[in-house]
Design a protein around this motif. Sequence first.
Motif, short mmCIF file in Angstrom:
data_model
loop_
_atom_site.label_atom_id
_atom_site.label_comp_id
_atom_site.label_asym_id
_atom_site.label_seq_id
_atom_site.Cartn_x
_atom_site.Cartn_y
_atom_site.Cartn_z
N ASN A 204 7.53 52.45 -33.16
CA ASN A 204 7.56 51.93 -34.53
C ASN A 204 8.78 52.32 -35.36
N ARG A 205 9.51 53.31 -34.92
CA ARG A 205 10.64 53.77 -35.73
C ARG A 205 11.95 53.84 -34.95
N HIS A 206 11.95 53.31 -33.74
CA HIS A 206 13.15 53.35 -32.90
C HIS A 206 13.39 51.94 -32.35
N LYS A 207 14.65 51.59 -32.16
CA LYS A 207 14.93 50.23 -31.68
C LYS A 207 14.35 49.97 -30.29
N PHE A 208 14.14 51.06 -29.53
CA PHE A 208 13.52 50.89 -28.21
C PHE A 208 12.14 50.23 -28.35
N ALA A 210 11.12 48.23 -30.78
CA ALA A 210 11.31 46.81 -31.12
C ALA A 210 11.66 46.01 -29.88
N HIS A 211 12.46 46.60 -29.00
CA HIS A 211 12.83 45.91 -27.76
C HIS A 211 11.62 45.74 -26.83
N TYR A 213 8.47 45.38 -27.84
CA TYR A 213 7.68 44.28 -28.40
C TYR A 213 8.33 42.93 -28.11
N VAL A 227 18.76 41.99 -25.95
CA VAL A 227 17.95 43.10 -25.44
C VAL A 227 18.15 43.24 -23.93
N VAL A 232 14.74 48.21 -20.48
CA VAL A 232 13.52 48.48 -21.26
C VAL A 232 12.32 48.63 -20.34
#
Length: 338
Positions: A204-208, A210-211, A213, A227, A232
Amino acid sequence: MDVQIEATKSLVSARAPFSGLVNLARRYGLQLGIVGVALFIWILFLIGSPKTFLSYPIYEAFMSTTPFFALMALPLTLVIIAAEIDLSFPSIMAFGMTVFSIVLVSTNSVTLAFVACLLAGWLAGLLNGVIVVKIGIPSLVATIGTQFFWRGVVLVVTGGNGTGLTQTKGTLLYEALVGRLGGRVPAQMIWTIIVAIVIWFLLNRHKFGAHVYLTGDNVESAKLMGVNVARVKMLTFAIVGLAAAFAGVVVSLEVLYFWPTLGEGYLLNTLASVFLGGTSVFGGAGTVFGTFVASFIIGAINAGIVAAGLTGFWTQLIYGLIIVISVSLQSVLSRRLA
């Protein structure tokens, strides 16, 4: 006209609090749903066996045993959000502990054995990712294969014999992983909370996160957005492997013995925790909070059934009912609140 405008404003202001509640339900509907399920089950058990569920020992038992599979369910949420599946983690638990016991006997160093175990788990998980991403085998098939492979490695290396771990008792590692905080709270519960916070931060707080999701929601769109889907997915598998090895050490130190069958029996509990927690089987949706709460629901059912006076034969039946009903309710709520 002025009267109509004032009436409209009054109507809007009257609906404002409810629209806030609707927005809250849309945003946190799944989390609120799983908390509701947990409270409902707890009240049922409280009514069925008030003496047991109003005393501390039953909760100490939950905090002691639930982490054995919750530690794997939390990172497994990442894999399933990425639209993959991992069925090999029970065997990776045993494989990691095989490495742990070999290094411990060879060097008599608990620290070296622990590091080697975690490294073995990470590499075993990474191998799953390589097979899925680079070779292109579906994760369901690939991890069924590696599950058998790692279990076979364990049985061949150990000859089917277990290893006593009494020499680890009293060491810093033992106290840190399975000691009792203040003499009451099992250390593995603290580690479960730490792992939940770390995974939540990643998601929820790292771009990893977001990738993860984006990858699970639509692979082609994720690639178009830059991405690195392959990396990932491989990382999510590696994290599960690492967590499985860690969970293997926790389980084995708790009983001071390593059985080559370690991990058998945790597969369904772990998967049930993830899906009961609201993670979509199709990927792209899921929460760490849901998996965390669901793990304790799964962990409480067995003890609750026995404490309520029912035989253990009811366990599977009630597991199935709770999971099917909860997931169905979550699906209906998701459609209504979308």
